[in-house]
Design a protein around this motif. Structure first.
Motif, mmCIF file in Angstrom:
data_model
loop_
_atom_site.group_PDB
_atom_site.id
_atom_site.type_symbol
_atom_site.label_atom_id
_atom_site.label_comp_id
_atom_site.label_asym_id
_atom_site.label_seq_id
_atom_site.Cartn_x
_atom_site.Cartn_y
_atom_site.Cartn_z
ATOM 1 N N ASP A 275 0.817 -1.219 0.000
ATOM 2 C CA ASP A 275 0.000 0.000 0.000
ATOM 3 C C ASP A 275 0.847 1.265 0.000
ATOM 4 O O ASP A 275 0.604 2.184 -0.784
ATOM 5 C CB ASP A 275 -0.959 0.010 1.193
ATOM 6 C CG ASP A 275 -2.048 -1.040 1.082
ATOM 7 O OD1 ASP A 275 -2.344 -1.476 -0.050
ATOM 8 O OD2 ASP A 275 -2.600 -1.423 2.129
ATOM 9 N N ASP A 276 1.867 1.326 0.862
ATOM 10 C CA ASP A 276 2.701 2.523 0.929
ATOM 11 C C ASP A 276 3.519 2.720 -0.340
ATOM 12 O O ASP A 276 3.594 3.831 -0.879
ATOM 13 C CB ASP A 276 3.642 2.465 2.138
ATOM 14 C CG ASP A 276 2.923 2.710 3.450
ATOM 15 O OD1 ASP A 276 1.775 3.183 3.430
ATOM 16 O OD2 ASP A 276 3.521 2.429 4.510
ATOM 17 N N VAL A 277 4.141 1.662 -0.832
ATOM 18 C CA VAL A 277 4.993 1.788 -2.028
ATOM 19 C C VAL A 277 4.136 2.109 -3.251
ATOM 20 O O VAL A 277 4.525 2.931 -4.088
ATOM 21 C CB VAL A 277 5.834 0.513 -2.231
ATOM 22 C CG1 VAL A 277 6.631 0.586 -3.521
ATOM 23 C CG2 VAL A 277 6.771 0.310 -1.047
ATOM 24 N N GLU A 278 2.980 1.498 -3.341
ATOM 25 C CA GLU A 278 2.064 1.780 -4.454
ATOM 26 C C GLU A 278 1.641 3.254 -4.443
ATOM 27 O O GLU A 278 1.657 3.921 -5.479
ATOM 28 C CB GLU A 278 0.851 0.858 -4.318
ATOM 29 C CG GLU A 278 -0.099 0.890 -5.472
ATOM 30 C CD GLU A 278 -1.247 -0.080 -5.272
ATOM 31 O OE1 GLU A 278 -1.612 -0.717 -6.256
ATOM 32 O OE2 GLU A 278 -1.773 -0.191 -4.143
ATOM 33 N N LEU A 279 1.309 3.771 -3.273
ATOM 34 C CA LEU A 279 0.911 5.175 -3.151
ATOM 35 C C LEU A 279 2.061 6.107 -3.516
ATOM 36 O O LEU A 279 1.886 7.057 -4.287
ATOM 37 C CB LEU A 279 0.441 5.468 -1.721
ATOM 38 C CG LEU A 279 0.111 6.932 -1.433
ATOM 39 C CD1 LEU A 279 -1.157 7.341 -2.171
ATOM 40 C CD2 LEU A 279 -0.029 7.158 0.049
ATOM 41 N N MET A 280 3.252 5.824 -2.998
ATOM 42 C CA MET A 280 4.395 6.698 -3.278
ATOM 43 C C MET A 280 4.742 6.701 -4.762
ATOM 44 O O MET A 280 4.975 7.766 -5.345
ATOM 45 C CB MET A 280 5.592 6.277 -2.436
ATOM 46 C CG MET A 280 5.384 6.526 -0.954
ATOM 47 S SD MET A 280 6.813 6.168 0.091
ATOM 48 C CE MET A 280 7.304 4.568 -0.442
ATOM 49 N N ALA A 281 4.786 5.528 -5.383
ATOM 50 C CA ALA A 281 5.089 5.455 -6.817
ATOM 51 C C ALA A 281 4.039 6.200 -7.625
ATOM 52 O O ALA A 281 4.368 6.961 -8.550
ATOM 53 C CB ALA A 281 5.184 3.998 -7.268
ATOM 54 N N SER A 282 2.791 6.009 -7.277
ATOM 55 C CA SER A 282 1.704 6.666 -7.992
ATOM 56 C C SER A 282 1.793 8.182 -7.885
ATOM 57 O O SER A 282 1.641 8.902 -8.877
ATOM 58 C CB SER A 282 0.362 6.178 -7.429
ATOM 59 O OG SER A 282 -0.705 6.800 -8.081
ATOM 60 N N GLU A 283 2.055 8.683 -6.695
ATOM 61 C CA GLU A 283 2.140 10.140 -6.501
ATOM 62 C C GLU A 283 3.341 10.736 -7.225
ATOM 63 O O GLU A 283 3.239 11.801 -7.833
ATOM 64 C CB GLU A 283 2.190 10.481 -5.015
ATOM 65 C CG GLU A 283 0.910 10.177 -4.263
ATOM 66 C CD GLU A 283 -0.311 10.920 -4.791
ATOM 67 O OE1 GLU A 283 -0.165 12.005 -5.408
ATOM 68 O OE2 GLU A 283 -1.425 10.412 -4.590
ATOM 69 N N LEU A 284 4.484 10.054 -7.186
ATOM 70 C CA LEU A 284 5.661 10.579 -7.875
ATOM 71 C C LEU A 284 5.496 10.546 -9.392
ATOM 72 O O LEU A 284 5.910 11.479 -10.092
ATOM 73 C CB LEU A 284 6.912 9.817 -7.453
ATOM 74 C CG LEU A 284 7.346 10.020 -5.996
ATOM 75 C CD1 LEU A 284 8.541 9.141 -5.675
ATOM 76 C CD2 LEU A 284 7.647 11.481 -5.697
ATOM 77 N N VAL A 285 4.872 9.499 -9.914
ATOM 78 C CA VAL A 285 4.613 9.426 -11.361
ATOM 79 C C VAL A 285 3.591 10.479 -11.770
ATOM 80 O O VAL A 285 3.744 11.135 -12.808
ATOM 81 C CB VAL A 285 4.162 8.005 -11.776
ATOM 82 C CG1 VAL A 285 3.631 7.989 -13.205
ATOM 83 C CG2 VAL A 285 5.315 7.029 -11.628
#
Length: 154
Positions: free
Chosen positions: A44-54
């Motif tokens: 959940d955390d890594v998915e959110l961070m990757a999504s926000e940075l992209v």
């Protein structure tokens, strides 16, 4: 000749076009990579961070971006997003600096706050200004999650 790497380190890289669906593709890639390596607790955390940075790269860089997800071997995972725009936003420009808060009622401006809340640490590598014929211009924003495993004294 064999290539040998520590058993708990790995890395996946994905180049994404300048497309509004890029964040969704990044989320699916993160979910698949972490599931394949048994790191369900960080999805959940890594998915959110990757999504926000992209999403940030899509909205502000105006070109393609690249995502790299790396297991660092001590329990940490790093997400890095490279784009072609040289501007490094806070808090990545100076870790520890406060973010500019989103305007109440605004439809954007909260992504880096979310990254800051989820990540244990973050930073940036400036790759310089874009010049004609020069590759490598832009920046990489990165963040990490996961704790370093420490032995418990007996």
């Amino acid at each position: 000749m064999r290539t040998v790497s520590p058993p708990h380190t790995w890395s996946y890289a994905l180049r994404l076009p300048h497309d509004p669906r890029a964040a969704r593709v990044a989320r699916m890639t993160v979910r698949a990579a972490l599931a394949g390596h048994g790191r369900h607790e960080l999805v959940d955390d890594v998915e959110l961070m990757a999504s926000e940075l992209v999403t940030n790269a899509y909205r502000h860089a105006g070109g393609p971006c690249s995502v790299r997800i790396s297991a660092l071997g001590d329990g940490r995972l790093r997400v890095g997003v490279r784009d072609s725009h040289p501007y490094v936003p806070p808090p990545f420009a100076e870790p520890g600096s406060p973010l500019v808060r989103a305007v109440p009622g605004a439809t954007g401006g909260r992504g880096l706050h979310l990254v800051q809340e989820c990540a244990g640490t973050w930073g940036a590598w400036s790759l310089g200004e874009a010049l004609p014929g020069r590759r490598g211009a832009g920046k990489v924003l990165w963040c990490e999650v996961g704790a370093v495993a420490r032995p418990v004294p007996e």
